[in-house]
Write a protein that holds these residues in place. Structure first.
Motif, PDB file in Angstrom:
ATOM      1  N   PHE A 164       0.294  -0.739   0.087  1.00 12.44           N
ATOM      2  CA  PHE A 164      -0.340   0.222   0.093  1.00 12.44           C
ATOM      3  C   PHE A 164       0.499   1.053   0.443  1.00 12.44           C
ATOM      4  N   HIS A 165       0.531   2.543  -0.427  1.00  6.56           N
ATOM      5  CA  HIS A 165       1.059   3.580  -0.807  1.00  6.56           C
ATOM      6  C   HIS A 165       1.763   4.039   0.726  1.00  6.56           C
ATOM      7  N   GLN A 168      -2.182   5.550   5.485  1.00  2.00           N
ATOM      8  CA  GLN A 168      -3.367   5.689   5.889  1.00  2.00           C
ATOM      9  C   GLN A 168      -4.434   4.764   5.297  1.00  2.00           C
ATOM     10  N   SER A 169      -3.987   4.560   3.724  1.00  2.00           N
ATOM     11  CA  SER A 169      -4.465   3.911   2.247  1.00  2.00           C
ATOM     12  C   SER A 169      -4.388   2.400   2.867  1.00  2.00           C
ATOM     13  N   ARG A 170      -3.266   1.797   3.756  1.00  2.00           N
ATOM     14  CA  ARG A 170      -3.646   0.335   4.032  1.00  2.00           C
ATOM     15  C   ARG A 170      -4.614   0.204   5.642  1.00  2.00           C
ATOM     16  N   VAL A 172      -7.651   2.462   5.328  1.00  2.00           N
ATOM     17  CA  VAL A 172      -8.830   2.226   4.706  1.00  2.00           C
ATOM     18  C   VAL A 172      -8.788   0.902   3.894  1.00  2.00           C
ATOM     19  N   ALA A 173      -8.177   0.019   3.751  1.00  2.00           N
ATOM     20  CA  ALA A 173      -8.101  -0.749   2.946  1.00  2.00           C
ATOM     21  C   ALA A 173      -9.100  -1.824   3.723  1.00  2.00           C
TER      22      ALA A 173
END
Length: 180
Positions: A164-165, A168-170, A172-173
């Motif tokens: 994940f970038h 936070q994106s981790r 959210v996923a």
């Protein structure tokens, strides 16, 4: 990590961990020392928090949750210990009797998991699959030593990591998947 292990009361005596690792050792990789626990048909994996193949301990632990979700594994965090001033993360997962496939069998078998190799001429172990909720998901470190082919021919990833970038994106996923 120290605070989390203390708060969760997951400290294990380092002598006990060393004993478990020495009774039925298995070949591990760069980040794990591994042993078979025959009474429970489990594999014990002990990882040095400083030698993880991930950006952080959080990424490592969330990768375990994602592996359980995507590959129907049952990886469990059982504790931690300290050895020579280093924090060790202790997990278990079901023992799978089988072999490590070579690259052609690995690619073909992972295709049955709907994983595609974006660079089929490389030996990088990076794969992508399409998730109905998240879209494309990048999985890496799926080289032959991190996959076991069981007696039925099914491939079982045993040490997958997810890209994940950022944190936070981790998060959210994982929230979208209902994992947190």
């Amino acid at each position: 990590m120290r605070h989390f292990i203390t708060k969760a009361a997951l400290w294990m005596p380092d002598e006990e961990v060393r004993s478990l690792l020495s009774e039925r050792p298995m070949r591990g990789g760069k980040e794990h020392r591994v042993a078979y626990l025959p009474d429970h048909d489990l594999v014990l994996k002990v990882a040095d928090a400083r030698k993880l193949a991930t950006e952080s301990v959080f990424d490592y632990l969330s990768d375990l949750v994602l592996s359980n979700h995507y590959f129907d594994d049952d990886i469990r965090l059982v504790g931690g210990c300290e050895e020579d001033g280093r924090i060790l993360i202790i997990t278990t997962q079901p023992y799978i009797n089988g072999i490590h496939p070579d690259w052609p069998e690995l690619r073909a078998g992972l295709a049955l998991h709907h994983l595609r190799d974006p660079a089929p001429r490389s030996l990088g172990g990076n794969f992508i699959f399409d998730d109905e909720v998240l879209g494309e998901v990048d999985v890496f470190d799926l080289h032959p030593n991190n996959v076991i082919q069981d007696a039925t021919g099914w491939l079982n990833p045993i040490d997958a990591h997810f890209y994940f970038h950022d944190r936070q994106s981790r998060l959210v996923a994982m929230n979208k998947l209902g994992l947190i």
